[in-house]
Design an enzyme around this catalytic site. Structure first.
Site, PDB file in Angstrom:
ATOM      1  N   TYR A  76     -17.067  22.150 -25.061  1.00 29.20           N
ATOM      2  CA  TYR A  76     -16.062  21.594 -24.613  1.00 29.20           C
ATOM      3  C   TYR A  76     -14.811  22.467 -23.273  1.00 29.20           C
ATOM      4  O   TYR A  76     -14.758  22.194 -22.439  1.00 29.20           O
ATOM      5  CB  TYR A  76     -14.609  21.583 -26.290  1.00 29.20           C
ATOM      6  CG  TYR A  76     -12.796  20.961 -25.272  1.00 29.20           C
ATOM      7  CD1 TYR A  76     -12.913  19.903 -24.579  1.00 29.20           C
ATOM      8  CD2 TYR A  76     -12.210  21.483 -25.300  1.00 29.20           C
ATOM      9  CE1 TYR A  76     -11.857  18.962 -24.547  1.00 29.20           C
ATOM     10  CE2 TYR A  76     -10.679  21.033 -24.977  1.00 29.20           C
ATOM     11  CZ  TYR A  76     -10.924  19.683 -24.442  1.00 29.20           C
ATOM     12  OH  TYR A  76      -9.903  19.426 -24.274  1.00 29.20           O
ATOM     13  N   SER A 104      -7.895  23.039 -20.761  1.00 29.40           N
ATOM     14  CA  SER A 104      -7.475  23.510 -22.062  1.00 29.40           C
ATOM     15  C   SER A 104      -7.021  25.762 -21.723  1.00 29.40           C
ATOM     16  O   SER A 104      -8.423  25.555 -21.382  1.00 29.40           O
ATOM     17  CB  SER A 104      -8.159  23.044 -22.799  1.00 29.40           C
ATOM     18  OG  SER A 104      -8.105  23.861 -24.692  1.00 29.40           O
ATOM     19  N   SER A 105      -6.583  25.888 -22.991  1.00 33.50           N
ATOM     20  CA  SER A 105      -6.171  27.048 -22.990  1.00 33.50           C
ATOM     21  C   SER A 105      -7.777  27.757 -23.497  1.00 33.50           C
ATOM     22  O   SER A 105      -8.091  29.040 -23.452  1.00 33.50           O
ATOM     23  CB  SER A 105      -5.167  27.724 -24.185  1.00 33.50           C
ATOM     24  OG  SER A 105      -5.241  26.905 -25.673  1.00 33.50           O
ATOM     25  N   CYS A 106      -8.843  26.993 -24.039  1.00 31.11           N
ATOM     26  CA  CYS A 106     -10.009  27.222 -24.900  1.00 31.11           C
ATOM     27  C   CYS A 106     -11.273  27.841 -23.407  1.00 31.11           C
ATOM     28  O   CYS A 106     -12.002  27.725 -23.682  1.00 31.11           O
ATOM     29  CB  CYS A 106     -10.531  26.266 -25.866  1.00 31.11           C
ATOM     30  SG  CYS A 106     -11.315  24.589 -25.328  1.00 31.11           S
ATOM     31  N   PRO A 136      -2.980  23.652 -19.891  1.00 31.19           N
ATOM     32  CA  PRO A 136      -1.657  23.678 -20.846  1.00 31.19           C
ATOM     33  C   PRO A 136      -2.259  24.402 -22.196  1.00 31.19           C
ATOM     34  O   PRO A 136      -4.083  24.307 -22.872  1.00 31.19           O
ATOM     35  CB  PRO A 136      -1.494  22.009 -20.696  1.00 31.19           C
ATOM     36  CG  PRO A 136      -2.650  21.734 -20.097  1.00 31.19           C
ATOM     37  CD  PRO A 136      -3.434  22.096 -19.954  1.00 31.19           C
ATOM     38  N   THR A 137      -1.210  25.058 -22.706  1.00 33.10           N
ATOM     39  CA  THR A 137      -1.508  25.791 -24.433  1.00 33.10           C
ATOM     40  C   THR A 137      -1.699  24.144 -25.428  1.00 33.10           C
ATOM     41  O   THR A 137      -1.917  22.908 -25.188  1.00 33.10           O
ATOM     42  CB  THR A 137      -0.203  26.374 -24.842  1.00 33.10           C
ATOM     43  OG1 THR A 137      -0.965  27.234 -25.205  1.00 33.10           O
ATOM     44  CG2 THR A 137       0.900  25.901 -24.774  1.00 33.10           C
ATOM     45  N   ASN A 138      -1.107  24.564 -26.560  1.00 30.32           N
ATOM     46  CA  ASN A 138      -2.067  23.767 -27.545  1.00 30.32           C
ATOM     47  C   ASN A 138      -0.906  22.855 -27.478  1.00 30.32           C
ATOM     48  O   ASN A 138       0.499  22.993 -27.533  1.00 30.32           O
ATOM     49  CB  ASN A 138      -1.519  24.452 -29.252  1.00 30.32           C
ATOM     50  CG  ASN A 138      -3.333  25.261 -28.748  1.00 30.32           C
ATOM     51  OD1 ASN A 138      -4.083  25.762 -28.865  1.00 30.32           O
ATOM     52  ND2 ASN A 138      -4.127  24.804 -30.474  1.00 30.32           N
ATOM     53  N   LEU A 139      -1.219  21.491 -27.511  1.00 29.48           N
ATOM     54  CA  LEU A 139       0.087  20.431 -27.187  1.00 29.48           C
ATOM     55  C   LEU A 139       0.130  19.677 -28.301  1.00 29.48           C
ATOM     56  O   LEU A 139      -0.054  19.897 -29.370  1.00 29.48           O
ATOM     57  CB  LEU A 139      -0.180  19.237 -25.848  1.00 29.48           C
ATOM     58  CG  LEU A 139      -0.779  20.110 -24.831  1.00 29.48           C
ATOM     59  CD1 LEU A 139      -1.722  18.970 -24.151  1.00 29.48           C
ATOM     60  CD2 LEU A 139       0.361  21.009 -24.006  1.00 29.48           C
ATOM     61  N   LYS A 146     -14.353  21.730 -19.774  1.00 29.60           N
ATOM     62  CA  LYS A 146     -13.264  21.870 -19.071  1.00 29.60           C
ATOM     63  C   LYS A 146     -13.461  23.239 -17.397  1.00 29.60           C
ATOM     64  O   LYS A 146     -12.458  23.161 -16.191  1.00 29.60           O
ATOM     65  CB  LYS A 146     -11.721  22.378 -19.989  1.00 29.60           C
ATOM     66  CG  LYS A 146     -11.268  21.419 -20.972  1.00 29.60           C
ATOM     67  CD  LYS A 146     -10.946  20.601 -19.936  1.00 29.60           C
ATOM     68  CE  LYS A 146     -10.663  19.280 -21.051  1.00 29.60           C
ATOM     69  NZ  LYS A 146     -10.202  17.812 -19.651  1.00 29.60           N
ATOM     70  N   LEU A 159      -2.241  11.373 -26.049  1.00 30.17           N
ATOM     71  CA  LEU A 159      -1.141  12.051 -26.363  1.00 30.17           C
ATOM     72  C   LEU A 159      -0.399  12.893 -24.567  1.00 30.17           C
ATOM     73  O   LEU A 159       0.981  12.507 -24.507  1.00 30.17           O
ATOM     74  CB  LEU A 159      -1.129  13.481 -26.978  1.00 30.17           C
ATOM     75  CG  LEU A 159      -0.402  14.469 -27.336  1.00 30.17           C
ATOM     76  CD1 LEU A 159       0.680  14.120 -28.037  1.00 30.17           C
ATOM     77  CD2 LEU A 159      -1.154  15.789 -27.441  1.00 30.17           C
ATOM     78  N   VAL A 160      -1.668  13.120 -23.902  1.00 34.37           N
ATOM     79  CA  VAL A 160      -0.873  13.778 -22.882  1.00 34.37           C
ATOM     80  C   VAL A 160      -0.457  12.379 -21.325  1.00 34.37           C
ATOM     81  O   VAL A 160       0.318  12.598 -21.053  1.00 34.37           O
ATOM     82  CB  VAL A 160      -1.778  14.797 -22.236  1.00 34.37           C
ATOM     83  CG1 VAL A 160      -1.789  15.107 -20.743  1.00 34.37           C
ATOM     84  CG2 VAL A 160      -1.817  15.783 -22.592  1.00 34.37           C
ATOM     85  N   GLY A 161      -1.349  11.645 -21.103  1.00 37.01           N
ATOM     86  CA  GLY A 161      -1.134  10.416 -20.760  1.00 37.01           C
ATOM     87  C   GLY A 161      -0.327   9.643 -20.896  1.00 37.01           C
ATOM     88  O   GLY A 161       0.885   9.363 -20.105  1.00 37.01           O
ATOM     89  N   HIS A 212      -5.605  17.940 -34.269  1.00 33.14           N
ATOM     90  CA  HIS A 212      -5.283  19.028 -34.257  1.00 33.14           C
ATOM     91  C   HIS A 212      -4.051  19.902 -35.639  1.00 33.14           C
ATOM     92  O   HIS A 212      -3.982  18.808 -36.393  1.00 33.14           O
ATOM     93  CB  HIS A 212      -4.180  19.601 -33.010  1.00 33.14           C
ATOM     94  CG  HIS A 212      -5.343  19.963 -31.994  1.00 33.14           C
ATOM     95  ND1 HIS A 212      -5.985  18.433 -30.807  1.00 33.14           N
ATOM     96  CD2 HIS A 212      -6.223  20.837 -30.628  1.00 33.14           C
ATOM     97  CE1 HIS A 212      -6.564  18.682 -29.866  1.00 33.14           C
ATOM     98  NE2 HIS A 212      -6.866  19.952 -30.446  1.00 33.14           N
ATOM     99  N   GLY A 257      -6.456   8.026 -18.574  1.00 35.08           N
ATOM    100  CA  GLY A 257      -6.098   8.872 -20.637  1.00 35.08           C
ATOM    101  C   GLY A 257      -5.496   8.147 -20.819  1.00 35.08           C
ATOM    102  O   GLY A 257      -4.269   9.027 -20.986  1.00 35.08           O
TER     103      GLY A 257
END
Ligand code: GFB
Length: 320
Positions: free
Chosen positions: A137, A108-110, A164-167, A141, A15-17, A180, A11
């Protein structure tokens, strides 16, 4: 992990990758490998195992997946569960077969229950029903977390998960339907300023609170974990993953005010209460990670300003 270890970042364009690639490159890691799409579709097991057989990565970070904001999660429920379960299963199994030294899976925090006590500790996983808007989702996860834990428990693999929390940060999705909240509001306030609009409409009541972490801080935390923590240290505590949060919680209406100020929009904010609020609070307890010695460094004020500057620069590039 050595500077020339072969590290596969799944990925790498997201955003993260992309933050991981920036971080690892700037720290002198020279042997990063990727699976460009569509040549490699990580939802397909043969393509995924072929890649592992050919490249034999020593370290793996799974930042690939189908992601999106509250409406995207709620609308594309089948894609969110299917794509994410396939990606997690294919990569984790291929990593086991090719004897990867360490694998970190990002969730994810969800994953936590809708009515979870706050802040949410790692041990609250699977203690109640999930928030309906992102249940598919969240289930995918949780499957990834349990894959890592099961491969550790049965085969002794050094695989574990981080939540991770919301990024937010560079290379985020700014599409107004699927993104988001944070990138959506940067774009909405910016476009309203340019067009001299009198108001900006945000979704829901503005009451829910969210915790936000800049993605460069997340990348820093993940490198810290790669270098310092193995799966045994997590699983022996009776938990299956580690939270990564900032501790900085803000209501959506306060967030809107902050972004409005950063962008320099002077009109009004309206709330569209026909849109869902989702979870009322979603604050992670990052006490375990902090006790290991990691702390975030980027405040929301600084992070949002950096993101707005990036957004302006990248929209100039898109238009030139
Ligand atoms: O960021 P977001 O889409 O996702 O929405 P979640 C957060 C809150 O911001 C919700 C409100 O209460 C939204 O109603 N909001 C206000 C907006 N204006 C907007 C807007 O213009 N766009 C968006 N997107 N929201 C996601 C999960 O939940 O969080 C994912 O669906 C994932 O699975 C991710 O876990 C981190 O925080 O509610």
């Amino acid at each position: 992990m050595e500077k020339n270890s072969k590290i596969y970042i799944a990925g790498n364009t997201g955003l993260v990758g992309s933050a991981l690639v920036r971080k690892f490159t700037s720290e002198g890691y020279t042997n990063l490998v990727f699976t460009p799409y569509p040549e490699y579709d990580l939802r397909k097991q043969p393509q995924t195992t072929d890649f592992f057989e050919r490249e034999k990565p020593e370290y793996v970070i799974i930042a690939a997946g189908k992601v999106g904001g509250i409406i995207a999660n709620n609308s594309y429920r089948a894609e969110f569960i299917y794509d994410n379960i396939m990606i997690a299963s294919n990569i984790i199994h291929a990593a086991y077969l090719s004897k990867v030294k360490q694998l970190i899976f990002l969730g994810s925090s969800c994953i936590y229950p809708k009515n979870c006590p706050q802040p949410m500790k790692e041990e609250y996983l699977l203690t109640g029903p999930l928030e309906p808007t992102n249940e598919p989702y969240g289930i995918a996860k949780i499957a990834g977390i349990k894959l890592c834990e099961s491969y550790y428990r049965q085969y002794g693999c050094n695989f574990y998960s981080v939540m991770p929390t919301n990024l937010y940060g560079p290379n985020d999705n700014f599409d107004l339907e699927t993104s988001h909240v944070l990138p959506a509001l940067v774009r909405k306030f910016h476009e309203a300023k340019i067009k001299n609009n009198k108001e900006v409409t945000i979704w829901g009541t503005g009451q829910p609170r969210r915790e936000f972490l800049h993605v460069d801080d997340l990348a820093d935390a993940i490198l810290f974990l790669c270098l310092n923590i193995n799966s045994e240290e997590i699983f022996k505590q009776g938990i299956s993953h580690l939270n990564i949060g900032s501790g900085e919680e803000i209501s959506i209406s306060k967030l809107a005010e902050l972004i409005k100020k950063t962008v320099g929009f002077t009109g009004q904010i309206q709330f569209d209460e026909s849109k869902p609020d989702g979870m009322l609070r979603k604050l992670l307890s990052s006490a375990r990670l902090n006790e290991l010695g990691w702390e975030k460094t980027i405040t929301m004020e600084v992070g949002i300003l950096k993101l707005y500057e990036w957004y302006l620069k990248s929209s100039q590039n898109r238009h030139s």
